[in-house]
Scaffold this active site. Structure first.
Site, PDB file in Angstrom:
ATOM      1  N   ARG A  62       0.750  -1.221  -0.158  1.00 52.21           N
ATOM      2  CA  ARG A  62      -0.132  -0.015  -0.133  1.00 52.21           C
ATOM      3  C   ARG A  62       0.713   1.234   0.191  1.00 52.21           C
ATOM      4  NH1 ARG A  62      -2.093   2.280   4.308  1.00 52.21           N
ATOM      5  NH2 ARG A  62      -2.229   0.490   5.399  1.00 52.21           N
ATOM      6  N   TYR A 117     -16.844  14.617 -17.284  1.00 47.69           N
ATOM      7  CA  TYR A 117     -17.068  13.247 -17.276  1.00 47.69           C
ATOM      8  C   TYR A 117     -18.271  13.392 -16.087  1.00 47.69           C
ATOM      9  CZ  TYR A 117     -16.929   8.635 -15.400  1.00 47.69           C
ATOM     10  OH  TYR A 117     -17.449   7.236 -14.966  1.00 47.69           O
ATOM     11  N   ASP A 182      -8.432  17.022 -17.019  1.00 48.27           N
ATOM     12  CA  ASP A 182      -8.665  15.582 -17.273  1.00 48.27           C
ATOM     13  C   ASP A 182      -8.138  15.492 -18.754  1.00 48.27           C
ATOM     14  OD1 ASP A 182      -9.794  13.165 -17.914  1.00 48.27           O
ATOM     15  OD2 ASP A 182     -11.018  13.256 -16.371  1.00 48.27           O
ATOM     16  N   LYS A 207      -9.230   3.904 -19.766  1.00 48.19           N
ATOM     17  CA  LYS A 207      -9.774   4.019 -21.305  1.00 48.19           C
ATOM     18  C   LYS A 207      -8.460   3.795 -22.184  1.00 48.19           C
ATOM     19  CE  LYS A 207     -12.940   5.202 -18.802  1.00 48.19           C
ATOM     20  NZ  LYS A 207     -13.508   6.510 -18.449  1.00 48.19           N
TER      21      LYS A 207
HETATM   22  C1  LIG Z   1     -13.761   7.199 -17.270  1.00 49.72           C
HETATM   23  C2  LIG Z   1     -13.458   8.611 -16.930  1.00 49.72           C
HETATM   24  C3  LIG Z   1     -13.239   8.887 -15.746  1.00 49.72           C
HETATM   25  C4  LIG Z   1     -13.113   8.015 -14.759  1.00 49.72           C
HETATM   26  O1  LIG Z   1     -12.382   6.853 -14.517  1.00 49.72           O
HETATM   27  P1  LIG Z   1     -12.598   5.299 -13.927  1.00 49.72           P
HETATM   28  O2  LIG Z   1     -11.237   4.858 -14.266  1.00 49.72           O
HETATM   29  O3  LIG Z   1     -13.768   5.048 -14.582  1.00 49.72           O
HETATM   30  O4  LIG Z   1     -12.760   5.644 -12.414  1.00 49.72           O
HETATM   31  C5  LIG Z   1     -12.778  10.275 -15.575  1.00 49.72           C
HETATM   32  N1  LIG Z   1     -12.779  11.076 -16.709  1.00 49.72           N
HETATM   33  C6  LIG Z   1     -12.994  10.810 -17.755  1.00 49.72           C
HETATM   34  C7  LIG Z   1     -12.729  11.959 -18.737  1.00 49.72           C
HETATM   35  C8  LIG Z   1     -13.548   9.487 -18.093  1.00 49.72           C
HETATM   36  O5  LIG Z   1     -13.682   9.144 -19.217  1.00 49.72           O
END
Ligand SMILES: *Cc1c(COP(=O)(O)O)cnc(C)c1O
Length: 408
Positions: A62, A117, A182, A207
């Site tokens: 951790r 998001y 992001d 992603k």
């Molecule tokens: C999917 C997504 C998130 C969240 O990510 P997770 O891995 O699903 O927790 C945050 N920002 C964007 C732009 C996303 O597409």
């Protein structure tokens, strides 16, 4: 410093030759032998203070994990930052940024630009982390900042409607307030927000970084001074990335430039075809005329990306139901083309009026273009968008369509 494709292949692998291995080792240890407990104590203190790797021992998984640390090093190299901190999901990463910049500093106000998001929107609106959020537009960020503001949050290209924001302009407005960008849609292949003033560059590694729809993770690229508090939050809350996830995302980075470039080419083609299709009303992709009035593609971004969105003339649910090849699912950045209805799914928890006002209407579909042949994706989209009048044709041809899949 090597060029992008080379960094993607070689990043975070510096110690492999000395270890005598070629592939990334997956270290599943939860704990590590500490013969000298006093020295182990120093290592533990180092991690508790927000430090990165310690020569003595990782102590406990951790606190530190070598497999995850290699991925972090590789991602930092791609984003051009001195550090990166990985988490168990993109949302765990967003949470850690809010905790580090707002909760730890006692500045519980966030300024955010919609759309973002839906999960991030919901987190910032929920009050769960004790923060209060003001939503505004990109040109009015400065007006929304107060002495209590600990964080500015933006996404460009934005999820789900591909709105573009001038990063440097927002960074200038944010001033001393940390800016989180992001970068999930653009990936480090197309955009490096840290170079334009972002404090935190966030990725849902689930992603494009992982890229194959089989790993959940998140990562924040930032300067070492900001990485320390993020590591502290990670240790305290336990929002760690599993080493197998670190391995899969690190492996994904090697092909990231090729995957993004290939999917982007297809997306440019599909955006133009969708734009001309009678079944769509409005198509959103940074490559289309008028989509980038500030001229950010080619300056801020190295390309328009592989995500696109469009509004449908017909009920979007009916359009999705007719698809045979394109995967009807949330998430994005996978090898296969994915489609989803933001109002029903990813942005369901954003209040309807606010969602619509931010340019995400109820008939918008979001498409994550994959690596299939462009003609096959187009055939599927075309038939699905061509409406009920062609339902008979679809029914009679759907069995033919599936046949090659079954025979292989
Ligand atoms: C999917 C997504 C998130 C969240 O990510 P997770 O891995 O699903 O927790 C945050 N920002 C964007 C732009 C996303 O597409």
């Amino acid at each position: 410093m090597t060029r992008l494709r080379t960094t993607a292949v070689h990043g975070g692998r510096d110690d492999l030759a000395d270890l005598g291995v070629h592939a990334l080792p997956i270290d599943l240890s939860t704990t590590y032998p500490i013969p000298d407990q006093a020295e182990g104590g120093h290592a533990l203190q180092h991690f508790a203070d927000g430090g990165a790797a310690h020569t003595a021992s990782p102590v406990y998984s951790r606190l530190h994990n070598p497999t995850v640390a290699r991925f972090e090093q590789a991602l930092a190299a791609l984003e051009g930052t001195s550090a990166a901190v990985a988490f168990g999901s993109g949302m765990a990463a967003v949470t850690a940024v809010v905790q580090a910049s707002c909760v730890l500093t006692g500045k519980p106000h966030v300024v955010a630009v919609r759309p973002i998001y839906g999960g991030t929107d919901h987190l910032l609106s929920s009050g769960l982390l004790g923060v209060r959020t003001t939503y505004t537009t990109a040109d009015r960020v400065a007006d929304a900042i107060t002495p209590q503001t600990g964080l500015v949050v933006i996404e460009t290209p934005a999820n789900p409607n591909l709105d573009l924001i001038d990063l440097a302009a927002v960074a200038a407005q944010a001033g001393d307030v940390p800016l989180m960008v992001d970068n999930t849609f653009a990936t480090p292949v197309l955009q490096n927000p840290a170079a334009l003033g972002a404090t935190y560059v966030l990725h849902s590694g689930t992603k494009y970084l992982g890229g194959h729809g089989d790993v959940l993770g998140g990562v924040v690229a930032c300067a070492e001074e900001h990485a320390g508090p993020l590591r502290q939050v990670r240790i305290i809350t336990g929002a760690v990335l599993h080493p197998l996830g670190g391995y899969l995302m690190h492996r994904g980075l090697a092909t990231l430039p090729l995957r993004v470039e290939a999917a982007q080419r297809t997306a440019v083609d599909l955006a133009a075809r969708l734009d001309a299709h009678r079944g769509t009303v409005l198509v959103r992709h940074p490559s289309l005329p008028g989509a980038d009035p500030a001229g950010l593609v080619g300056t801020q971004m190295r390309g328009p990306g592989a995500m696109l969105a469009f509004t449908t003339r017909e009920d979007p649910t009916a359009v999705v139901r007719r698809l045979r090849l394109v995967t009807p699912a949330v998430s994005l950045g996978s090898v296969d083309t994915l489609i989803e209805h933001p109002a029903a799914l990813t942005h369901r928890l954003v209040p309807g009026a606010a969602r619509e006002a931010s340019g995400v209407p109820g008939n918008l579909l979001r498409l994550s273009v994959g690596l299939e042949d462009v003609e096959d994706i187009w055939d599927d989209l075309d038939q699905a968008l061509s409406g009920h009048c062609e339902e008979d044709y679809i029914k009679s041809s759907s069995s033919d369509f599936r046949e090659p899949v079954a025979s292989h």
